[in-house]
Design a protein around this motif. Sequence first.
Motif, PDB file in Angstrom:
ATOM      1  N   HIS A  24       0.352   1.752 -11.085  1.00  0.00           N
ATOM      2  CA  HIS A  24       0.842   2.274  -9.792  1.00  0.00           C
ATOM      3  C   HIS A  24       2.191   1.326  -9.368  1.00  0.00           C
ATOM      4  O   HIS A  24       3.143   1.950  -8.975  1.00  0.00           O
TER       5      HIS A  24
ATOM      6  N   HIS B 182       6.163   2.202  -8.680  1.00  0.00           N
ATOM      7  CA  HIS B 182       6.990   1.655  -7.357  1.00  0.00           C
ATOM      8  C   HIS B 182       8.289   0.904  -7.846  1.00  0.00           C
ATOM      9  O   HIS B 182       9.456   1.200  -7.431  1.00  0.00           O
TER      10      HIS B 182
ATOM     11  N   SER C 182       3.441  -3.212  -0.292  1.00  0.00           N
ATOM     12  CA  SER C 182       2.914  -1.660   0.307  1.00  0.00           C
ATOM     13  C   SER C 182       1.658  -2.104   0.915  1.00  0.00           C
ATOM     14  O   SER C 182       1.787  -3.428   1.510  1.00  0.00           O
TER      15      SER C 182
ATOM     16  N   ASP D 218       3.972   6.386  -1.689  1.00  0.00           N
ATOM     17  CA  ASP D 218       3.386   6.916  -2.854  1.00  0.00           C
ATOM     18  C   ASP D 218       3.659   8.268  -3.199  1.00  0.00           C
ATOM     19  O   ASP D 218       3.705   9.121  -2.292  1.00  0.00           O
TER      20      ASP D 218
HETATM   21 ZN    ZN Z   1       1.991   2.414  -3.553  1.00  0.00          ZN
END
Ligand code: ZN
Length: 401
Positions: A156, A160, A195, A364
């Motif tokens: 993930h 980003h 985040s 996201d």
């Molecule tokens: Zn994220």
Amino acid sequence: MGASPDTKTFLAIETSCDETAVAIIDVRGTTITVRTHLVFSQASLHATFGGVFPNLAKREHAKALPPLLTSALTEAQLATNTPPPKELPQKIQELLIKDTVLSETLIPFIQNTNIPSIDGIAVTYGPGLEPALWVGLNTARALAYAWNVPLYPMNHMEGHIAAALLSETAQNETATHHSYTLTDPPVPALAILLSGGHTEFDLIRRIGDYERIGETQDDAVGEAYDKVARLLGLPYPGGPLLAQKAQEARTRRIQSPIKLPRPMVTSGNLHTSFSGLKTAVRYAVEKITPLTDQDTIGIAREFEDAVTEVLIRKTHAAIEATGVESLILGGGVVANEHLRTAFGRLAQEHGIPLLAPHPALATDNALMIATALAARHIHGCTIAKDPFDTTLKACGTLRLA
Ligand code: ZN
Ligand code: KG4
């Protein structure tokens, strides 16, 4: 209609937190054309509880993902005449047996969908909320098997980073198929990832080669924003609302009734800590009665100033220590204008470029996951996994490596 032979078409799935997201892109050279990019947010559902509940998120992903895949394939115009397998493969049945909600939506989807012309499936397998991650991962495993295409488990946080590499091209092929060029960042680069779940500094030697050089010892920046927003009476997820209040204070020249600490600025390392800010705000809110609207927005400003000062001073130290040639911002918090401006100034002072995602791609989404795969494809470092590899697991604490 599918793409030409030198074009790769990738589908990406993201379910690490409370957004269910699907994207499909074409990659040709360094050009990325978005066929579809859909995000279904559960935030209003979780707002009732003031935070994300992993098992509720999991159930909502399972309900939302197959319909979202149907919409994505329709919008991407990738339908073929190749019918789905007549019988659902035994392996897929076994894979889905323990998740009744996902079975109810995904099995009919597989049985009713012609096999699309795609070249691979990227899926987030960590970090994030494990129950939520499993929905995306199991869906991607089942589809990769049913459609006989490679499966690419993705990090993930690498997504980003990748979001910052998308630079818009002047000409868009069509109104719906948006086009970008993938920037090759000068390396070594420093990624500053901020985040709701993570706050970390990563050294990027090249795409696919990362080293974490600093991280938060307690709350993530986004988490601190959300918790302080809650203390100030703002609904979940309060980060963007708190940022608005801080901006209002600046415009109206409203000062804070309190001074907040700048935690760990002199710690001599690249680690951060943000939970003390939240505690300090809680004490202030309890002490100041009545807490006026002016106090609230003044505190929002002071909080954002404290966070910004800490992050900028840490980043300055990281640039000095590593001699990086570019800065890359990633994560939901970098949608924040005040922070972006401060980082822009810092990069300029050091004479290095700052790469930041479009604010709409900071939070996201699955386009960033597709883009992370595209970047690996362009740099020749994709990693495909057998869908039934027993070592393939959702990993809540997955690190960039
Ligand atoms: Zn994220
Ligand atoms: O990356 P992301 O969408 O999800 C995670 O992977 O955590 O980040 C979400 C976080 C939330 O904490 C949210 O409040 C914060 O990003 N956020 C912001 C802003 N927009 C989103 N924080 C400060 N200012 C903003 N404009």
